[in-house]
Every structure is written in C-alpha cells, then in structure tokens.
Design an enzyme around this catalytic site. Structure first.
Site, mmCIF file in Angstrom:
data_model
loop_
_atom_site.group_PDB
_atom_site.id
_atom_site.type_symbol
_atom_site.label_atom_id
_atom_site.label_comp_id
_atom_site.label_asym_id
_atom_site.label_seq_id
_atom_site.Cartn_x
_atom_site.Cartn_y
_atom_site.Cartn_z
ATOM 1 N N GLY A 10 4.791 -4.430 0.673
ATOM 2 C CA GLY A 10 6.172 -3.938 0.755
ATOM 3 C C GLY A 10 7.152 -5.088 0.897
ATOM 4 C CG ASP A 31 1.074 -1.683 0.377
ATOM 5 O OD1 ASP A 31 1.955 -2.304 0.993
ATOM 6 O OD2 ASP A 31 1.314 -0.655 -0.308
ATOM 7 C CB THR A 35 7.319 2.308 -1.336
ATOM 8 O OG1 THR A 35 6.802 1.892 -0.076
ATOM 9 C CG2 THR A 35 7.650 3.783 -1.293
ATOM 10 N N GLY A 36 5.066 -0.094 -2.092
ATOM 11 C CA GLY A 36 4.838 -1.537 -2.251
ATOM 12 C C GLY A 36 4.368 -1.831 -3.669
ATOM 13 C CG ASP A 56 -2.840 6.973 2.369
ATOM 14 O OD1 ASP A 56 -2.563 7.018 3.592
ATOM 15 O OD2 ASP A 56 -2.179 7.566 1.500
ATOM 16 C CG ASN A 99 -6.346 6.759 11.029
ATOM 17 O OD1 ASN A 99 -7.069 7.389 11.802
ATOM 18 N ND2 ASN A 99 -6.077 7.179 9.801
ATOM 19 N NE ARG A 106 -12.864 1.284 15.463
ATOM 20 C CZ ARG A 106 -12.012 1.983 14.714
ATOM 21 N NH1 ARG A 106 -11.503 3.125 15.171
ATOM 22 N NH2 ARG A 106 -11.659 1.558 13.522
ATOM 23 C CE1 TYR A 145 10.890 5.561 7.692
ATOM 24 C CE2 TYR A 145 13.114 5.512 8.579
ATOM 25 C CZ TYR A 145 11.966 4.848 8.196
ATOM 26 O OH TYR A 145 11.897 3.483 8.320
ATOM 27 C CE LYS A 149 8.863 4.238 10.403
ATOM 28 N NZ LYS A 149 8.071 2.996 10.481
#
Ligand code: UDP
Length: 310
Positions: A10, A31, A35-36, A56, A99, A106, A145, A149
């Site tokens: 990106g 990525d 959009t990148g 993803d 994730n 971890r 969005y 966020k």
C-alpha cells in the site's frame, strides 16, 4: 530485527517497508492487493532481506520465524475503496486485526495498530486530541471504516489488558505523497492529476472544509518512533501534520505549483464528510519527541513530480 508489515504494497506500507529494509531489518510483508499494488514494491521486492506473502489477513497467518515487531496497516483507507464492500471492510478491521493480535501474542512481538483520525468522526472539538471520544455516525456510509477501526482499537486494548500483549496504537491523520493510488478518489491525487491535465478541479461542497496533510516520510518516521518507544507507551497517539488548510486553498496551491490553467468546479459533498480536521500532536511531541518536518508545499512538489513521471 525481524518485522512483519501488513499492507506492505500500500501507500504508507510500502514506504515503511522500504525504510525498515534500508535500516537493515528483515521484513516479512503481507498484502492481498485489494488496494495495494506490486508496482509500489518494485524498489525493494528483490531485496534479500524481504519476503513477500500474498495473503488476506482474514485468513489465519502462519509465520515460522521468530518475530520482534508487527506493523499492522492492512485495510482499505480511501472512502471509495472502503465503501465498495463495507462488510469486508468491517471484517478486515475486526477479524484481520484479531489474527494479527493472536500472532503477536504467540510470538511475543510488539504490535503497532494503525488507527485513524476517522475515529473522531465529524469532530465537535477542534483540534482533536486523544482524550476526545469522537462524533461518529454509527450507521452512516463511513461507519464500516470508522466503527471497524474503533472496534480494532478496542480489541487491541482488550488483548493488552487481558493477555498482556505489547500494543502501540496510532491514529493516522490525512497523509499524502508518492505512491498514492490515482484512482482512490482522495483529494491530493485528484487535484494534482486534474491540475496537470488542465481539467476542472472538483471541489466537493463549498470547499471550506479543512484537512491537515502530513507528508508520508514524516508519517513513517512517526510510526517507527512509536513502535520503538522505550517507555512502553501504548497510545493511542495522533500522528499527523497540524497545518490546517481548506480544500479550496489546497486547490489554489496545487494550481499555482503546477502552473495549471484549471478552474474550480463544485460537486456535491459526500455524506458525513467531516467539516474540520486537525490533529493536536502535543502527546506525540511529549512522549515521542516527534513532529513533522516537511511543509505542505515541499511535500506537494515531490508528489507532483511523482504523478508527472507516471
Ligand atoms: N475532496 C474534494 N474533491 C475531491 C476529493 C475530495 O473536495 O476531488 C474533499 C472531500 O470531500 C474531503 C476532503 O477533500 O472533504 C478530503 O477527502 P479525502 O477523500 O482525501 O480524505 P478524507 O475525507 O478521508 O479525509
């Protein structure tokens, strides 16, 4: 160090990855090219310290190596992109960030989450400091969005409190520079491309709304300073340039810098478009001794050169 960057193809992610590689770190980049773009990585894709994985972040992330740090930037950030598939925007923000937080837990890695000035919505306080809780329309077109966020900030702090994960949360204000996508509808690429083509400059609404623009190199240095702060300062902290400008004067500045014959034309204001935005960066100045150093005209010149060369 070994560092993971999500959203490495990106706009901001590619500049950050390049800087980390130049500093001698080993970088693992993820990525999905939503959009990148590969072209943003051409200057470092062959670097022997760089490993790229097309993935993803909603899929479980498997990393064999030890990790010291994670910069989590992956998310569409321009209104035209994040509104195209709002369900995916929300799941990227929540499931994707979960994730990454699980991975940080971890690996015992420090994770920096890139939140946004959008969490302040259409702010009723000006300038915005980190204590302000915001004025977001929870069901509006930007909510996928903004609320995504906000949820990811909440999730980061939940992992910090419950699982002791080392988090850093930054709220990125409008940032511009080379490698912005020309089709992302954002104001700087739109105005620069329209000026260079001597086409009408599209002012949404009256053009009296304000934003405060930070050059990408300043933003990258802020992110790096934040993740490395010794005081274990979690944030949230605003990163941006407090120099506030109306969209009308931005257009006039870009017309002047490009010697353009473009004229201004008015278009409807998108819904929930914030009227004013300007970061209060006193917390970043105090805790990180960081502040932007590149003024708008200098940054715009570099951005104009980039778009000219394309
Ligand atoms: N804007 C504009 N003309 C354009 C694109 C954007 O006047 O061609 C305005 C937009 O309505 C907003 C500001 O510029 O008030 C910044 O828009 P952008 O999409 O770049 O960022 P954001 O709204 O997310 O801050």
């Amino acid at each position: 160090m070994t560092i993971l960057v999500t959203g490495c193809a990106g706009f901001i992610g590619s500049h950050l990855t390049e800087k980390l590689l130049n500093e001698g770190h080993r970088v693992l980049g993820i990525d999905n090219f939503q959009t990148g773009a590969m072209k943003n990585m051409l200057s470092f894709i062959d670097n022997e310290n760089f490993v790229f994985v097309k993935q993803d972040i909603e899929e479980p992330i498997k990393v064999g190596d030890a990790l010291d740090q994670i910069y989590h930037l992956a998310c569409p950030a321009a209104p035209v992109h994040y509104q195209k598939n709002p369900i995916k925007t929300l799941s990227t923000a929540f499931i994707g960030t979960k994730n990454l937080l699980d991975l940080a837990m971890r690996k015992n890695a420090t994770i920096l989450y890139t939140s946004t000035s959008e969490i302040y919505g259409d702010p009723l306080e000006h300038p915005q400091n980190e204590k302000y809780w915001g004025n977001v329309n929870p069901i509006g077109e930007r909510s996928c969005y903004d609320e995504g966020k906000r949820a990811a900030e909440a999730l980061s702090f939940a992992y910090h409190r419950q699982e002791n994960v080392a988090i850093r949360v930054v709220r990125i204000f409008n940032t511009y520079g080379p490698r912005m996508a020309k089709n992302d509808g954002r104001v700087v690429p739109n105005f620069v491309l329209q000026s260079l083509a001597n086409e009408p400059i599209t002012i949404y609404g009256t053009g009296d709304q304000t934003r405060s623009f930070c050059y990408v190199d300043d933003m990258v240095s802020g992110l790096i300073t934040m993740i490395n702060n010794d005081a274990k300062f979690t944030g949230p902290v605003n990163l941006g340039n407090p120099a506030e400008i109306t969209m009308r004067s931005l257009a006039e500045t870009i017309i002047r810098l490009t010697n353009s014959k473009s004229e201004l034309t008015c278009k409807p204001l998108p819904s929930d478009d914030p009227h004013r935005r300007k970061p209060d960066i006193s917390l970043a100045q105090e805790k990180l001794t960081w502040q932007p150093s590149i003024d708008l005209e200098a940054g715009l010149q570099k951005t104009i050169e980039y778009f000219k060369s394309k």
